[in-house]
Design a protein around this motif. Structure first.
Motif, PDB file in Angstrom:
ATOM      1  N   VAL A 296       0.912  -1.277   0.020  1.00  0.00           N
ATOM      2  CA  VAL A 296      -0.027   0.140   0.011  1.00  0.00           C
ATOM      3  C   VAL A 296       0.911   1.279  -0.030  1.00  0.00           C
ATOM      4  CG1 VAL A 296      -1.646   1.398   1.455  1.00  0.00           C
ATOM      5  CG2 VAL A 296      -1.901  -1.112   1.137  1.00  0.00           C
ATOM      6  N   ALA A 297       1.750   1.233   0.865  1.00  0.00           N
ATOM      7  CA  ALA A 297       2.586   2.531   0.993  1.00  0.00           C
ATOM      8  C   ALA A 297       3.296   2.872  -0.372  1.00  0.00           C
ATOM      9  CB  ALA A 297       3.549   2.380   2.246  1.00  0.00           C
ATOM     10  N   TRP A 298       3.940   1.728  -0.818  1.00  0.00           N
ATOM     11  CA  TRP A 298       4.731   2.038  -2.076  1.00  0.00           C
ATOM     12  C   TRP A 298       3.834   2.437  -3.292  1.00  0.00           C
ATOM     13  CZ3 TRP A 298       6.614  -3.707  -0.877  1.00  0.00           C
ATOM     14  CH2 TRP A 298       7.522  -3.469   0.199  1.00  0.00           C
ATOM     15  N   TYR A 299       2.682   1.901  -3.373  1.00  0.00           N
ATOM     16  CA  TYR A 299       1.805   2.323  -4.659  1.00  0.00           C
ATOM     17  C   TYR A 299       1.447   3.677  -4.359  1.00  0.00           C
ATOM     18  CZ  TYR A 299       1.134  -2.101  -6.926  1.00  0.00           C
ATOM     19  OH  TYR A 299       1.511  -3.322  -7.898  1.00  0.00           O
ATOM     20  N   PHE A 300       0.888   4.295  -3.290  1.00  0.00           N
ATOM     21  CA  PHE A 300       0.427   5.402  -2.960  1.00  0.00           C
ATOM     22  C   PHE A 300       1.282   6.432  -2.456  1.00  0.00           C
ATOM     23  CE2 PHE A 300      -3.001   2.200  -3.080  1.00  0.00           C
ATOM     24  CZ  PHE A 300      -3.865   2.852  -4.226  1.00  0.00           C
ATOM     25  N   LYS A 301       2.533   6.171  -2.580  1.00  0.00           N
ATOM     26  CA  LYS A 301       3.532   7.218  -1.834  1.00  0.00           C
ATOM     27  C   LYS A 301       3.396   8.566  -3.057  1.00  0.00           C
ATOM     28  CE  LYS A 301       8.447   8.320  -2.153  1.00  0.00           C
ATOM     29  NZ  LYS A 301       9.841   8.124  -2.512  1.00  0.00           N
ATOM     30  N   GLY A 302       3.231   9.422  -2.304  1.00  0.00           N
ATOM     31  CA  GLY A 302       3.203  10.996  -2.839  1.00  0.00           C
ATOM     32  C   GLY A 302       1.963  11.303  -3.408  1.00  0.00           C
ATOM     33  N   TYR A 303       0.926  10.551  -3.553  1.00  0.00           N
ATOM     34  CA  TYR A 303      -0.384  10.777  -3.635  1.00  0.00           C
ATOM     35  C   TYR A 303      -1.266  11.094  -2.382  1.00  0.00           C
ATOM     36  CZ  TYR A 303       0.501   8.701  -8.480  1.00  0.00           C
ATOM     37  OH  TYR A 303       0.867   8.227  -9.530  1.00  0.00           O
ATOM     38  N   PRO A 304      -2.103  12.221  -2.617  1.00  0.00           N
ATOM     39  CA  PRO A 304      -2.444  12.833  -1.573  1.00  0.00           C
ATOM     40  C   PRO A 304      -3.911  12.112  -1.050  1.00  0.00           C
ATOM     41  CG  PRO A 304      -3.079  14.383  -3.306  1.00  0.00           C
ATOM     42  CD  PRO A 304      -1.986  13.205  -3.940  1.00  0.00           C
ATOM     43  N   VAL A 305      -3.852  11.020  -0.755  1.00  0.00           N
ATOM     44  CA  VAL A 305      -4.985  10.137  -0.625  1.00  0.00           C
ATOM     45  C   VAL A 305      -5.415  10.034   0.993  1.00  0.00           C
ATOM     46  CG1 VAL A 305      -4.519   8.570  -2.320  1.00  0.00           C
ATOM     47  CG2 VAL A 305      -3.633   8.108  -0.190  1.00  0.00           C
ATOM     48  N   GLY A 306      -4.655  10.617   1.864  1.00  0.00           N
ATOM     49  CA  GLY A 306      -5.064  10.663   3.342  1.00  0.00           C
ATOM     50  C   GLY A 306      -4.801   9.278   4.096  1.00  0.00           C
ATOM     51  N   GLY A 307      -4.404   9.834   5.455  1.00  0.00           N
ATOM     52  CA  GLY A 307      -3.912   8.646   6.433  1.00  0.00           C
ATOM     53  C   GLY A 307      -4.989   7.501   6.476  1.00  0.00           C
ATOM     54  N   ALA A 327     -12.952   3.087  -4.784  1.00  0.00           N
ATOM     55  CA  ALA A 327     -14.165   3.551  -5.289  1.00  0.00           C
ATOM     56  C   ALA A 327     -14.043   5.208  -4.586  1.00  0.00           C
ATOM     57  CB  ALA A 327     -15.457   2.873  -5.122  1.00  0.00           C
ATOM     58  N   THR A 328     -13.553   5.282  -3.583  1.00  0.00           N
ATOM     59  CA  THR A 328     -13.804   6.456  -2.891  1.00  0.00           C
ATOM     60  C   THR A 328     -12.722   7.732  -3.176  1.00  0.00           C
ATOM     61  OG1 THR A 328     -12.101   5.932  -0.972  1.00  0.00           O
ATOM     62  CG2 THR A 328     -14.492   5.243  -0.476  1.00  0.00           C
ATOM     63  N   LEU A 329     -11.823   7.035  -4.167  1.00  0.00           N
ATOM     64  CA  LEU A 329     -10.630   8.119  -4.585  1.00  0.00           C
ATOM     65  C   LEU A 329     -11.212   8.938  -5.729  1.00  0.00           C
ATOM     66  CD1 LEU A 329      -7.616   5.563  -4.488  1.00  0.00           C
ATOM     67  CD2 LEU A 329      -8.124   7.343  -2.923  1.00  0.00           C
ATOM     68  N   ASP A 330     -10.460  10.029  -5.918  1.00  0.00           N
ATOM     69  CA  ASP A 330     -10.597  10.649  -7.216  1.00  0.00           C
ATOM     70  C   ASP A 330      -9.711  10.002  -8.251  1.00  0.00           C
ATOM     71  OD1 ASP A 330     -10.775  12.527  -9.299  1.00  0.00           O
ATOM     72  OD2 ASP A 330     -10.043  14.169  -8.103  1.00  0.00           O
ATOM     73  N   TRP A 331     -10.313   9.228  -9.101  1.00  0.00           N
ATOM     74  CA  TRP A 331      -9.493   8.734 -10.209  1.00  0.00           C
ATOM     75  C   TRP A 331      -8.612   9.370 -11.187  1.00  0.00           C
ATOM     76  CZ3 TRP A 331      -9.584   2.930 -11.634  1.00  0.00           C
ATOM     77  CH2 TRP A 331     -10.152   2.166 -10.475  1.00  0.00           C
ATOM     78  N   SER A 332      -9.231  10.589 -11.393  1.00  0.00           N
ATOM     79  CA  SER A 332      -8.657  11.562 -12.210  1.00  0.00           C
ATOM     80  C   SER A 332      -7.772  12.398 -11.811  1.00  0.00           C
ATOM     81  CB  SER A 332      -9.790  12.509 -12.836  1.00  0.00           C
ATOM     82  OG  SER A 332     -10.417  13.292 -11.577  1.00  0.00           O
ATOM     83  N   MET A 333      -7.431  12.231 -10.479  1.00  0.00           N
ATOM     84  CA  MET A 333      -6.055  12.992 -10.040  1.00  0.00           C
ATOM     85  C   MET A 333      -4.884  12.839 -10.606  1.00  0.00           C
ATOM     86  SD  MET A 333      -4.716  12.956  -5.853  1.00  0.00           S
ATOM     87  CE  MET A 333      -6.601  13.385  -5.133  1.00  0.00           C
ATOM     88  N   PRO A 334      -4.313  14.129 -11.282  1.00  0.00           N
ATOM     89  CA  PRO A 334      -2.996  13.582 -12.005  1.00  0.00           C
ATOM     90  C   PRO A 334      -1.690  13.374 -10.985  1.00  0.00           C
ATOM     91  CG  PRO A 334      -3.283  15.951 -11.386  1.00  0.00           C
ATOM     92  CD  PRO A 334      -4.514  15.209 -10.925  1.00  0.00           C
ATOM     93  N   TYR A 335      -0.701  12.806 -11.896  1.00  0.00           N
ATOM     94  CA  TYR A 335       0.688  12.512 -11.232  1.00  0.00           C
ATOM     95  C   TYR A 335       1.270  13.598 -10.648  1.00  0.00           C
ATOM     96  CZ  TYR A 335       5.417  10.417 -11.395  1.00  0.00           C
ATOM     97  OH  TYR A 335       6.680   9.908 -11.165  1.00  0.00           O
ATOM     98  N   PRO A 336       1.459  13.413  -9.051  1.00  0.00           N
ATOM     99  CA  PRO A 336       1.912  14.341  -8.352  1.00  0.00           C
ATOM    100  C   PRO A 336       3.500  14.793  -8.656  1.00  0.00           C
ATOM    101  CG  PRO A 336       1.119  12.623  -7.148  1.00  0.00           C
ATOM    102  CD  PRO A 336       1.517  12.076  -8.281  1.00  0.00           C
ATOM    103  N   GLY A 337       4.215  14.187  -9.488  1.00  0.00           N
ATOM    104  CA  GLY A 337       5.699  14.811  -9.854  1.00  0.00           C
ATOM    105  C   GLY A 337       6.674  14.363  -8.672  1.00  0.00           C
ATOM    106  N   GLU A 338       7.167  15.227  -8.087  1.00  0.00           N
ATOM    107  CA  GLU A 338       8.418  14.784  -7.511  1.00  0.00           C
ATOM    108  C   GLU A 338       8.243  14.003  -6.141  1.00  0.00           C
ATOM    109  OE1 GLU A 338      12.067  17.303  -5.292  1.00  0.00           O
ATOM    110  OE2 GLU A 338      10.929  18.211  -6.796  1.00  0.00           O
ATOM    111  N   ALA A 339       7.230  14.051  -5.442  1.00  0.00           N
ATOM    112  CA  ALA A 339       6.671  13.579  -4.433  1.00  0.00           C
ATOM    113  C   ALA A 339       6.593  12.239  -4.626  1.00  0.00           C
ATOM    114  CB  ALA A 339       5.377  13.861  -3.944  1.00  0.00           C
ATOM    115  N   VAL A 340       6.419  11.689  -5.969  1.00  0.00           N
ATOM    116  CA  VAL A 340       6.322  10.111  -6.003  1.00  0.00           C
ATOM    117  C   VAL A 340       8.004   9.602  -6.433  1.00  0.00           C
ATOM    118  CG1 VAL A 340       5.606   8.368  -7.590  1.00  0.00           C
ATOM    119  CG2 VAL A 340       4.194  10.265  -7.009  1.00  0.00           C
ATOM    120  N   GLU A 341       8.706  10.436  -6.598  1.00  0.00           N
ATOM    121  CA  GLU A 341      10.268  10.105  -7.178  1.00  0.00           C
ATOM    122  C   GLU A 341      10.907   9.539  -6.084  1.00  0.00           C
ATOM    123  OE1 GLU A 341      10.391   9.794 -10.489  1.00  0.00           O
ATOM    124  OE2 GLU A 341       8.635  10.825 -11.132  1.00  0.00           O
ATOM    125  N   GLY A 342      12.135   8.970  -6.569  1.00  0.00           N
ATOM    126  CA  GLY A 342      13.416   8.728  -5.761  1.00  0.00           C
ATOM    127  C   GLY A 342      13.074   7.464  -4.987  1.00  0.00           C
TER     128      GLY A 342
END
Length: 383
Positions: A296-307, A327-342
């Protein structure tokens, strides 16, 4: 972005890869489900999680399940671990005689205490005679099946082994040599020493040399090849929660300027696909859901999905519940960029490797240590 003057190709024995990329074996991660998912996005060689040679010889049920590939997996790649030449040879004989693998890799790089304490993994190449004996017997047993080795620089900065070990492996007839450019003492901390990969490439001329360590993006992979001259890359923690990295890698080695920037919906779809493949692999929905939790933490790293969402997803017990939460997520939310990298995955911290008593006193195997290894081989736990 770093570029190469020519798109490299990679041949490991009789196997020709459509990209010079290898998925690193990772315990509890690179099972059939994850390998299939990564393969759906990219190209290369996808290696099983580490299999204990004694457990294979004893045909423990869990081990026989772990070495079973899905019909879509080709070439089939299995990594073995062991400390006894005879047992490893017997394990390889089973794989070859029963046509269970197209490629076999030997693990000489694992830094985990429960492995090095037994004289295995990254500790083993220090005993040069034992290492040579294992590799020679393994190559002989493998026959037509390409046999490769993966190792680390050494035990620590005062006990470096990779050049001596690589020379022995090359002389024994291995099909390729991969180097994780850290010592066992480093675990996964700090930075990988890519200069060691370049040094190895300069020392080995007859077989491909693969580099491993700190490949978090396709650009890192291209830069490693450009800086070290290595023939291909081995990717481990960088693909955790990012199976599409293999698509990026294949494109980069073709010279294409392309990078996956998945929306939250695309990440959610990959997560669900992973869970479904785990159900198929375990043939047990409850066990599959328990296994997917660590991703879970790896897939959603950097995405603002909430704790609260992360916590709930990390406790799922069914595919139906996964669907409800996604289904509770906003599936259209774009790639967050740098927050996902590294970097991703646990790095640990430098530590003194756990070793058998007196292991560093001599590079040859003493009688007491030989007896210790015999006892160790009786342990059939693990993969």
């Amino acid at each position: 972005m770093t570029t190469l003057t020519a798109a490299p190709t990679l041949r490991i024995g009789s196997i020709e890869l459509d990209a010079p990329v290898v998925l690193a074996p990772m315990a509890g991660i690179t099972n059939t489900a994850f390998r299939r998912l990564c393969r759906e996005y990219g190209a290369g060689l996808y290696v099983s999680e580490m299999i204990t040679s004694r457990a294979l010889v004893e045909r423990t049920p869990e081990t026989m399940r772990l070495i079973t590939h899905h019909e879509s997996e080709t070439p089939r790649s299995i990594q073995l671990y062991g400390v006894d030449p005879k047992t490893i040879s017997e394990a390889i004989t089973i794989l070859v005689a029963e046509d269970r693998a197209d490629h076999i890799d030997l693990n000489f790089g694992c830094p985990v205490p429960k492995v090095t304490r037994k004289g295995g993994g990254a500790a083993l190449p220090w005993k040069a005679d034992l290492f040579r004996s294992i590799v020679q017997s393994a190559v002989k047993a493998a026959g037509r099946v390409p046999l490769t080795v993966k190792m680390r620089k050494g035990i620590d900065d005062d006990h470096i082994t990779f050049l001596d070990a690589a020379k022995s492996a090359e002389d024994a007839g291995v099909a390729s040599i991969a180097l994780h450019a850290r010592t066992a003492a480093q675990f996964y901390s700090g930075n990988a020493d890519w200069s060691a990969i370049a040094e190895l490439k300069n020392a080995v001329s007859s077989v491909p040399v693969l580099g491993n360590g700190d490949i978090w993006s396709a650009d890192d992979a291209i830069r490693m090849v450009a800086e070290t001259g290595c023939d291909g890359v081995v990717v481990g923690r960088g693909c955790l929660g990012r199976p599409w990295l293999f698509g990026d890698l294949a494109a980069a080695f073709r010279g294409e300027q392309r990078k996956a920037q998945p929306t939250l919906g695309e990440v959610a779809s990959a997560f669900k696909r992973h869970a479904e493949l785990l159900v198929e692999f375990f043939d047990d929905e409850d066990r599959a859901c328990r296994d997917i939790r660590k991703h879970v933490a790896w897939y959603f790293k950097g995405y603002p999905v909430g704790g609260e969402f992360r916590s709930s997803l990390a406790m799922v017990e069914s595919l139906e519940r996964i669907d409800e939460l996604l289904a509770t997520l906003d599936w259209s939310m774009p790639y967050p960029g740098e927050a996902v990298e590294g970097p991703r995955g646990r790095a640990g911290s430098p530590k003194r490797p756990a070793l058998p008593e007196g292991w560093l006193d001599d590079r040859s195997l003493g009688e007491a240590q030989r007896a210790h290894l015999t006892e160790t081989e009786a342990d059939t736990t693990g993969g």
